[in-house]
Scaffold this active site. Structure first.
Site, mmCIF file in Angstrom:
data_model
loop_
_atom_site.group_PDB
_atom_site.id
_atom_site.type_symbol
_atom_site.label_atom_id
_atom_site.label_comp_id
_atom_site.label_asym_id
_atom_site.label_seq_id
_atom_site.Cartn_x
_atom_site.Cartn_y
_atom_site.Cartn_z
ATOM 1 N N SER A 53 -2.271 1.974 -15.467
ATOM 2 C CA SER A 53 -2.315 1.199 -14.249
ATOM 3 C C SER A 53 -3.760 0.946 -13.812
ATOM 4 O O SER A 53 -4.500 0.281 -14.529
ATOM 5 C CB SER A 53 -1.495 1.909 -13.169
ATOM 6 O OG SER A 53 -1.156 1.027 -12.132
ATOM 7 N N ASP A 141 9.291 -1.787 -15.689
ATOM 8 C CA ASP A 141 8.155 -1.715 -14.769
ATOM 9 C C ASP A 141 8.312 -2.771 -13.678
ATOM 10 O O ASP A 141 8.349 -3.969 -13.960
ATOM 11 C CB ASP A 141 6.854 -1.947 -15.543
ATOM 12 C CG ASP A 141 5.613 -1.607 -14.738
ATOM 13 O OD1 ASP A 141 5.606 -1.854 -13.522
ATOM 14 O OD2 ASP A 141 4.643 -1.116 -15.335
ATOM 15 N N HIS A 174 7.224 2.137 -14.358
ATOM 16 C CA HIS A 174 5.773 2.197 -14.158
ATOM 17 C C HIS A 174 5.366 3.670 -14.114
ATOM 18 O O HIS A 174 5.225 4.282 -13.053
ATOM 19 C CB HIS A 174 5.388 1.499 -12.860
ATOM 20 C CG HIS A 174 3.923 1.241 -12.719
ATOM 21 N ND1 HIS A 174 3.273 0.248 -13.419
ATOM 22 C CD2 HIS A 174 2.977 1.848 -11.969
ATOM 23 C CE1 HIS A 174 2.001 0.247 -13.090
ATOM 24 N NE2 HIS A 174 1.790 1.219 -12.217
#
Length: 346
Positions: A53, A141, A174
């Site tokens: 991320s 995600d 995620h």
């Protein structure tokens, strides 16, 4: 990612929280008197970087800045270099889950990279030759769009030289995928390690390194704490935590020649948020033993001035206008630490 708090913060602050909340977690690491880093016998040609991320955005920045000394990069749920263009608003509108008319212009970003490389702001394009580039993204995600991760790979293809691979088909949220550690793989919540039946760290290191070792069942080396403030560039605040972590296999501690892998956590996945979950349980350490790799786990810190309440890495410019070049304060810090370990980045 839980964004219910958007209902009770002012709109601009909410925007910062949305961006900063790419990865969230809990826990706390208390401040202790940490020692500086020891130095090791390192093979500079075996330095690589990866991140999740905001850590993925930072990983590609570190690689582009120092590709003449970094041999590869892996990015989970991150976007292309320069996506935010130094703007929080651009980061929010174009670099997470953009509408069709807000997609990043990868051709323009590639031209920007060429210009910066020519000026010396980042490494010359020749540094990309033969480098391994690996982009991952989970089909579940809901925080970063798949097209953004695809763009993180595509910009390297447009620049040429690197060996680019993608893995975009796994049913993961995620989160950082592990074989059996963390929450359910379909969940995106603290500490953002997912029990996915898939060894994400092992896959990353297999893509970045050509050797095929037999992995030890558990990590046998030592996880060290070190004083991150020792490596501040000219004493300038790099907006990092006091304490960082370093995993050292026994072979490396004994003087054998080893490589260096830099593993970058996501927003609020730092030790102040999740304790030592990421640095112990992401899966890098046991593979580091097998591959003779020291693993550097730098740690960010949260701040409200500049706005970074979730302790993200700087990929939109809160630390200064040169944040994604060799002169960025977090980039200078990274170079100082790598040099202290024995693997200079310049």
């Amino acid at each position: 990612m839980n964004v219910l708090w958007k209902r009770w913060v002012p709109s601009r602050l909410a925007a910062g929280w949305v961006l900063a909340g790419l990865i969230a977690g809990t826990g706390c690491a208390s401040r202790q008197a940490d020692a500086p880093l020891p130095s090791f016998t390192l093979d500079g040609s075996r330095t690589t970087v990866s991140g999740l991320s905001s850590g993925a955005y930072m990983a590609t920045q570190v690689h582009m800045a120092f590709s003449d000394h970094i041999a590869g990069v892996a990015m989970i749920a991150g976007g292309p270099y320069g996506c935010a263009q130094g703007s929080l608003e651009t980061a929010l509108s174009s670099c997470l889950k953009p509408a069709q008319d807000k997609l990043p212009d990868v051709d323009a970003l590639a031209e920007m990279v060429k210009s910066r490389a020519a000026s010396g702001a980042i490494a010359p394009l020749s540094g990309l030759a033969g480098d391994k580039v690996f982009a991952m993204h989970g089909t579940l995600d809901q925080t970063v769009a798949a097209t953004i991760s695809e763009d993180s790979a595509e910009i390297y293809r447009k620049l040429g030289g690197a060996i680019v691979e993608e893995d975009m088909a796994r049913e993961t949220a995620h989160t950082f995928p592990t074989e059996s550690t963390g929450l359910e793989c379909t969940t995106s919540a603290e500490p953002y390690l997912g029990k996915c039946g898939f060894d994400g760290a092992g896959e990353i290191l297999a893509r970045l390194y050509s050797d095929s070792p037999t992995v030890a069942p558990t990590a046998q080396g030592e996880l060290l704490r070190f004083d991150q403030n020792t490596y501040l560039p000219q004493g300038k605040d790099a907006l990092l935590a006091d304490t960082g972590y370093l995993y050292v296999p026994k072979a490396c501690a004994a003087g054998e020649t080893c490589g260096l892998h830099i593993a970058l956590h996501g927003c609020q996945q730092n030790a102040a948020a999740v304790g030592e979950a990421f640095v112990r349980d992401a899966g890098y350490n046991r593979w580091a033993d097998a591959r003779h790799l020291i693993v550097l786990y730098p740690q960010t810190r949260a701040s409200y001035a500049p706005l970074n309440p979730k302790a993200c890495w700087d990929w939109w410019g809160f630390s200064g206008t040169n944040y994604d070049t060799r002169q960025g304060v977090q980039m200078r810090w990274m170079a100082n630490v790598a040099a202290a370990l024995g693997a200079p980045l310049e």
